[in-house]
Design an enzyme around this catalytic site. Sequence first.
Site, PDB file in Angstrom:
ATOM      1  CD1 TRP A 128      -2.599   1.683   0.431  1.00 26.84           C
ATOM      2  CD2 TRP A 128      -2.106   1.842   2.613  1.00 26.84           C
ATOM      3  NE1 TRP A 128      -3.350   2.705   0.962  1.00 26.84           N
ATOM      4  CE2 TRP A 128      -3.057   2.830   2.289  1.00 26.84           C
ATOM      5  CE3 TRP A 128      -1.652   1.759   3.926  1.00 26.84           C
ATOM      6  CZ2 TRP A 128      -3.570   3.718   3.232  1.00 26.84           C
ATOM      7  CZ3 TRP A 128      -2.150   2.631   4.869  1.00 26.84           C
ATOM      8  CH2 TRP A 128      -3.101   3.598   4.524  1.00 26.84           C
ATOM      9  CG  ASP A 209      -2.905  -3.095   6.876  1.00 27.73           C
ATOM     10  OD1 ASP A 209      -4.062  -3.063   7.356  1.00 27.73           O
ATOM     11  OD2 ASP A 209      -2.468  -2.197   6.139  1.00 27.73           O
ATOM     12  CE  LYS A 244     -10.373   0.272   2.831  1.00 30.54           C
ATOM     13  NZ  LYS A 244      -9.856   1.195   1.852  1.00 30.54           N
TER      14      LYS A 244
HETATM   15  C1  LMR Z   1      -6.685   2.437  -0.679  1.00 34.73           C
HETATM   16  O1  LMR Z   1      -5.647   1.763  -0.681  1.00 34.73           O
HETATM   17  O2  LMR Z   1      -7.194   2.903  -1.712  1.00 34.73           O
HETATM   18  C2  LMR Z   1      -7.410   2.654   0.616  1.00 34.73           C
HETATM   19  O3  LMR Z   1      -6.771   1.985   1.642  1.00 34.73           O
HETATM   20  C3  LMR Z   1      -7.685   4.066   0.917  1.00 34.73           C
HETATM   21  C4  LMR Z   1      -6.475   4.860   1.287  1.00 34.73           C
HETATM   22  O4  LMR Z   1      -6.508   5.498   2.343  1.00 34.73           O
HETATM   23  O5  LMR Z   1      -5.487   4.870   0.529  1.00 34.73           O
END
Ligand code: LMR
Length: 397
Positions: A128, A209, A244
Amino acid sequence: MFERLEMAPPDAILGLTEAFRKDPRPEKINLGVGVYKDENNQTPVLQCVKEAERILLEKEDTKNYMSIGGDPAFGKAVETIVFGADLAASGRIRSVHTPGGTGALRVAADFLRRCFGAKTIWMSDPTWANHPAVFEAAGHTTREYPYYDPDTCDIRWNSFLDALKNIPAEDIVLLHGCCHNPSGMDLSENQWREVAQVARDRGWLPLIDFAYQGLADGLEEDAVGVRIMAEAVPEALVCSSFSKNFGLYRERCGALSMIAADADAAARTFSQVEKAIRANYSNPPAHGGLIVTTVLNTPELRALWEQEVKAMRDRINSMRRLFVQTLAAKGVDRDFSFITRQKGMFSFSGLNKQHVQRLREEYAIYIVGSGRINVAGMTPDNMDRLCEAIAAVLKTS
Ligand code: LMR
């Protein structure tokens, strides 16, 4: 001081939402941020949440501060869905209510920094986009382990496992509980067992996570990895999000669960996590946590929630299939069948930066620069246009 500041670049994900909102083209499609859309392209409030809010409106009698770690009833409810009844009753786990899953990650990072100093946090390549920023902001160093292979559209299992075996005992390893963000490629149950064995043998601290429970195969099924790990190792941290699976994005509701060797160590860990929270935001915003607790502790609402999560999961999976079929129907030769093997909201599409840029500029289709697509933003109505645009940019690239 401020005179000399440079303009910061837009956020890789949330910056895209801003750009999308400003885009005047009515046919625009947002497959950027991980937000669930229903078949009408809306992100409605879940029915179970509306019902819980009705109950809270009647019953709530104070806006006094929450405890530093939130309502203990919230912690218990979360532990039961994340870890299952047996582990939740073991006394080894304590949880705090945090402002979203990101807040849980940041509290974990601050707690580690306060109690153990600057650490090395290993994260998947890719991960992420915000993961490195959260841990670096708390003063840690981040490093990558191999995870996803874009050539085979699969996990680099051997290199991944080798890397885990070489991580020193004093480091932290960030894993994705399910619905790997951004690749959508999850570990199997057996692979989780092997990873847990390595964690146990090597002694590094797993930090999981867990932001998408229920959106891959089911609420219980998706928790298999977290539970295997919690049983295998003496200590771990789990960051949950209810953005989510409860659709509570803007309420900022998440949890940090600390797993310790026994109840006494768990209580001491909890007390140190409270110190990290107090020095940051003092105590959590109440509303999201009260909703989650009310839904999970009211049998009818809990059943309704499970149905609503299932409906989200089923719709995402049906969009995965329709996407692959429609791409083929629009004449795309490239094999996109891997998309149906990926789990949760995201797919790593294999589209490159030029494709992503052309989709945005020429077709008003917004995708994260890495090629990550939010499948939950696809609908039967936008599918033709989406796949025609992808076919066009692939043909002329
Ligand atoms: C994402 O990866 O799109 C979500 O977790 C929202 C974010 O805060 O980035």
